[in-house]
Structures are given as C-alpha cells and as structure tokens.
Design a protein around this motif. Structure first.
Motif, PDB file in Angstrom:
ATOM      1  N   ASP A  24       7.868  -8.509  -2.526  1.00  0.00           N
ATOM      2  CA  ASP A  24       8.298  -8.437  -1.131  1.00  0.00           C
ATOM      3  C   ASP A  24       8.908  -9.763  -0.717  1.00  0.00           C
ATOM      4  O   ASP A  24       8.682 -10.266   0.367  1.00  0.00           O
ATOM      5  N   LEU A  42      10.047   1.103   8.786  1.00  0.00           N
ATOM      6  CA  LEU A  42       9.197   1.498   7.666  1.00  0.00           C
ATOM      7  C   LEU A  42       9.296   3.003   7.475  1.00  0.00           C
ATOM      8  O   LEU A  42       9.156   3.768   8.423  1.00  0.00           O
ATOM      9  N   THR A  43       9.545   3.431   6.243  1.00  0.00           N
ATOM     10  CA  THR A  43       9.645   4.853   5.938  1.00  0.00           C
ATOM     11  C   THR A  43       8.317   5.359   5.396  1.00  0.00           C
ATOM     12  O   THR A  43       7.784   4.817   4.425  1.00  0.00           O
ATOM     13  N   ASN A  93      15.245   2.212  -3.310  1.00  0.00           N
ATOM     14  CA  ASN A  93      14.636   2.236  -1.986  1.00  0.00           C
ATOM     15  C   ASN A  93      13.684   3.421  -1.842  1.00  0.00           C
ATOM     16  O   ASN A  93      14.010   4.425  -1.208  1.00  0.00           O
ATOM     17  N   ASP A  96       8.253   3.660   1.715  1.00  0.00           N
ATOM     18  CA  ASP A  96       7.354   2.505   1.672  1.00  0.00           C
ATOM     19  C   ASP A  96       5.894   2.929   1.572  1.00  0.00           C
ATOM     20  O   ASP A  96       5.115   2.358   0.809  1.00  0.00           O
ATOM     21  N   VAL A 315       1.152   2.795  -1.191  1.00  0.00           N
ATOM     22  CA  VAL A 315       2.352   1.987  -0.958  1.00  0.00           C
ATOM     23  C   VAL A 315       3.138   1.951  -2.262  1.00  0.00           C
ATOM     24  O   VAL A 315       2.565   1.731  -3.346  1.00  0.00           O
ATOM     25  N   ALA A 316       4.432   2.173  -2.190  1.00  0.00           N
ATOM     26  CA  ALA A 316       5.259   2.151  -3.390  1.00  0.00           C
ATOM     27  C   ALA A 316       5.322   0.744  -3.963  1.00  0.00           C
ATOM     28  O   ALA A 316       5.550  -0.234  -3.243  1.00  0.00           O
ATOM     29  N   SER A 319       8.511  -0.921  -3.093  1.00  0.00           N
ATOM     30  CA  SER A 319       8.853  -1.180  -1.691  1.00  0.00           C
ATOM     31  C   SER A 319       9.099  -2.664  -1.470  1.00  0.00           C
ATOM     32  O   SER A 319       8.347  -3.510  -1.952  1.00  0.00           O
ATOM     33  N   LYS A 320      10.126  -2.977  -0.698  1.00  0.00           N
ATOM     34  CA  LYS A 320      10.425  -4.359  -0.356  1.00  0.00           C
ATOM     35  C   LYS A 320       9.712  -4.772   0.930  1.00  0.00           C
ATOM     36  O   LYS A 320       9.926  -5.869   1.437  1.00  0.00           O
ATOM     37  N   LYS A 321       8.882  -3.865   1.452  1.00  0.00           N
ATOM     38  CA  LYS A 321       8.223  -4.124   2.739  1.00  0.00           C
ATOM     39  C   LYS A 321       6.707  -3.925   2.601  1.00  0.00           C
ATOM     40  O   LYS A 321       6.067  -3.315   3.438  1.00  0.00           O
ATOM     41  N   GLN A 322       6.144  -4.449   1.562  1.00  0.00           N
ATOM     42  CA  GLN A 322       4.743  -4.179   1.281  1.00  0.00           C
ATOM     43  C   GLN A 322       3.796  -4.764   2.329  1.00  0.00           C
ATOM     44  O   GLN A 322       2.800  -4.138   2.685  1.00  0.00           O
ATOM     45  N   ALA A 325       4.020  -2.472   5.195  1.00  0.00           N
ATOM     46  CA  ALA A 325       3.369  -1.215   4.836  1.00  0.00           C
ATOM     47  C   ALA A 325       1.860  -1.315   5.002  1.00  0.00           C
ATOM     48  O   ALA A 325       1.200  -0.385   5.482  1.00  0.00           O
TER      49      ALA A 325
END
Length: 425
Positions: A24, A42-43, A93, A96, A315-316, A319-322, A325
C-alpha cells in the motif's frame, strides 16, 4: 436470504492460482493525513442478500465521517462468484474488501489472494467467537475476519406435538427421539421428515462427536469416514431417520422439506430458519403452528453439533488501499454495526456478547446456543472438490441407511473421496 445461505454453505468448482501483489505504498494507498483519505473510494463486494440497504447506508456514512473517503458497495450474485472473484483478485485493481464464504476462505488464502489481517485481529478481534473465527485462519495466519454464520434448528409443528400429549420440549437427544416416537404412536403424523442425504446435519453430528471427515496420510489428506466417531454420528442419524418416511437417496431440497412440512402432517424437520418460510409460502395457515428449538445434544448442558455456514470479510492482497480497507472493517465489524446486521438478518454475530440482538427472532434464538460448539467442513483447500455431485458423503449415508455397515459404506466411497482430495487446487 435463501439464495445467499444455500450458497454460503456450499463450495462449488475448483480454484486456480492467483498471482496477487500486496502493498500500500503508492499514491492510491497513501496514509491518512489531515484530510483523512479525502478523494479515495473503497470498493466493497458483498453478496446478494447479505447486508440490507439500510445497513450499507449507515456503515458508509460512518466510514465517510471517520475517513473522509467514500465506499462503493457492489452487490454480487453467488452463481459464478468463485471464478469472478478469482479473476478479479489476479487483476491490477481488485475489490478492496469482499465477502467470502467461510468454507471457501482457505482456498483463496492458499493462492495468495488474501491480505494478512493479524493487526486487525489484535485490535478488534480479541473476543471474536472461536468457532466463527476458525475459518478465517489458514496456516496459523489471520486471512479474513468472521462476519456471521447460520446453523440448523428443529422446526416443529406445535399442533402435532400437542396432539401427541407432549407438554415440554426435549432437552436431550434421547428425549427428542422419544418424543418423536410418541408422535408416531399417538398421531397419524410422520414424526420427523429426515431424508437420507441431509448431509450438513450429518456433518453437525460428526462435529458433535469431535470427529474429522479427513485425516493426514503423509503429506496428503484422505478419507476418515471409517473413524469410530464418524460411525457414531452416522448411527445417530440412522436412528432418527428410521422414524421418517423420507427417501434415503435424496437430500432436503429434493423435494424441499419445507413444502413437505407445509402439509401439516409432519412433527418436525431439521433445517435452516428460512425453510419455515417455504412452508408458510406453500400453506400460510401453518404459520400459527410453527415453532423452533435448538437441536438437543447427548446431554442437556450441550446442544447437538451443528454446521456453521456463513461469510467472512477479507481484504485483497493486491489492493492498494489496505490501510483504508482495514478502517472499513473496523467500522463494519464494530459492535454497533455487527449487532445491527444480526438483528436485521437474524444471523449469528461474530461475538457471543452480541447474540442479544437476536431477541424476538424465534429461529435465530433457537440457533444461537449451538453456535459456540459448531464447526465446518474441513478447512483445507483440497476440500472444494469433495462437495461436487455426486457427493461421496451422500453416497456413504445412503449406503448405510440401505443396510451396509458404516465400515463397508466408508470403504465403498474411499477411492472417490481420496481422488477428489488429491485434485490440484
């Protein structure tokens, strides 16, 4: 709800390898500053029926207030979700945060698709129920967070039981069996509708015996159906099934046992709470006679073992948004929001202390006492292929009910069982 629960307790298909990357550190995953995560979205993938619109709205509002970011819920269908999620996790992508069936979690963890959530467990998960959290752990690491589970109860016809002169609900397995025998002797009703292949109930009985469906043989898993504890579980199943006219080679959905119960000539069946809705839909007049109780165990102080089917949140790894998330998970899994979900959907929450939110939901109240002693099918990636039809455990059950000894039936399916366990994931 019905579609979700059916899918959440089953594993279909095979997993393929996921080439997922973690981290991240780039611009999309920047740490929160004075403006929080302003501008971020956030998805979150949730499955159809799992979370009410009102719950999503409340969580999103709290999330936005705390982080200054937005959350985008995307509702997914269970049909085809494994392949869709597998593909998504291998792409640049991925979602998340995503909902994942509890028994599916190990397969995704093995492929590297899930982020390690050890820090989340230490910060908010100290009192997560052990029985619910078990499926979120793989190889000793926390790869998901327990969200909710559901389990089976006894759905019974109050009128039939009253006609048999039964005044108190059974507290032990023997009392339950004797009450069913009384129904058969004193009424014209079928005591219990229990088809020969209600295999998730059989899994629950095995869990109650402390049995494992598989065992390690060197570096591979093999069938453990010849274990004496499995035999004991099957003998209990056979004893109760002898009181039923249900087919020995069909499961609870063929026909739907709720529709059989709707005719008013059945004392009880073992199923999910929502199956009573099937009965009501088929015959609205039966609603006034519906009742629920916890499946009694061998002793009054411990309910029967049950299979816990449900969902985790993960959480993936890609994901670049851990960090963001994890902030979402802290909010979604807070006592307030976890309790609200339990109350709205009648599901068992991830903390025993939150079960008070089930008050007033008769089926959920009956299910809750058994959750602490419940379990799942083996939490190994190799398990996925076992449940594909024709399920060898169903074959085993029918063979025993048709006269084979448990040992003979276990030997009959051993080859196919082991073949499936050896398939590459």
């Amino acid at each position: 709800m019905k579609r979700k629960l059916i899918a959440a307790i089953g594993i279909a298909g095979m997993m393929v390898s996921i080439a997922a990357c973690g981290g991240d550190s780039d611009d999309d995953g920047k740490k929160a500053g004075a403006d929080g995560y302003a501008g971020e979205t956030l998805t979150v993938w949730v499955m159809d029926g799992s979370s009410p619109d009102g719950w999503q709205k409340d969580v999103a509002a709290e999330f936005e207030t705390k982080t200054k970011a937005k959350v985008k819920f995307e509702v997914q269908q269970w049909n085809g979700i494994q392949q869709k999620l597998t593909t998504a996790l291998s792409e640049e992508n991925p979602p998340d945060v995503f909902e994942i069936g509890n028994t599916q979690t190990p397969a995704y963890a093995k492929t590297g698709g899930l982020a390690d959530l050890a820090d989340l467990k230490s910060s908010i998960g100290a009192d997560w129920s052990d029985s619910l959290n078990e499926s979120s752990v793989f190889d000793g690491k926390q790869y998901a967070a327990p969200w909710f589970v559901v389990n089976r109860v006894v759905v019974y016809n109050k009128k039939v039981w009253a006609d048999a002169g039964i005044k108190e609900l059974p507290k032990t397995r023997d009392e339950f069996y004797n009450d069913l025998k009384t129904i058969g002797e004193k009424t014209d009703a079928e005591p219990i509708y229990l088809p020969g292949q209600n295999w998730y109930h059989f899994v629950g009985l095995a869990i109650g015996e402390g049995a494992e469906l598989v065992k390690k043989d060197g570096d591979k898993y093999v069938s453990n159906l010849d274990d004496p504890k499995i035999t004991a579980a099957m003998e209990t199943y056979k004893k109760f099934q002898s009181l039923s006219k249900a087919p020995k080679d069909k499961d609870e959905a063929t026909p739907q046992q709720g529709e059989v119960f709707a005719k008013g000539k059945t004392g009880a069946f073992i199923g999910m709470g929502w199956e009573a809705g099937i009965a009501i839909e088929a015959n609205p007049a039966i609603e006034k006679d519906l009742g629920y109780f916890t499946i009694p165990g061998a002793s009054a102080d411990k309910p029967e073992g049950v299979f816990l089917g449900g969902s985790n949140l993960a959480v993936a790894a890609g994901s670049k948004k851990q960090d963001l998330a994890k902030e979402f998970l802290k909010i979604a899994l807070s006592d307030k929001n976890e309790g609200a979900l339990a109350k709205a959907n009648g599901v068992i929450p991830n903390k025993d202390a939150l079960q008070s939110n089930l008050k007033g939901n008769a089926a959920a109240e009956a299910a809750a006492p058994a959750a602490a002693g419940g379990g799942t099918t083996p939490l190994i990636p190799e398990w996925a292929a076992v449940e594909n039809p024709p399920n060898p455990i169903k074959t085993y059950m029918t063979a025993v009910l048709n006269g084979k000894s448990p040992a003979e039936a276990a030997k009959q399916v051993e080859g196919e069982f082991n073949k499936r366990l050896s398939q590459q994931q």
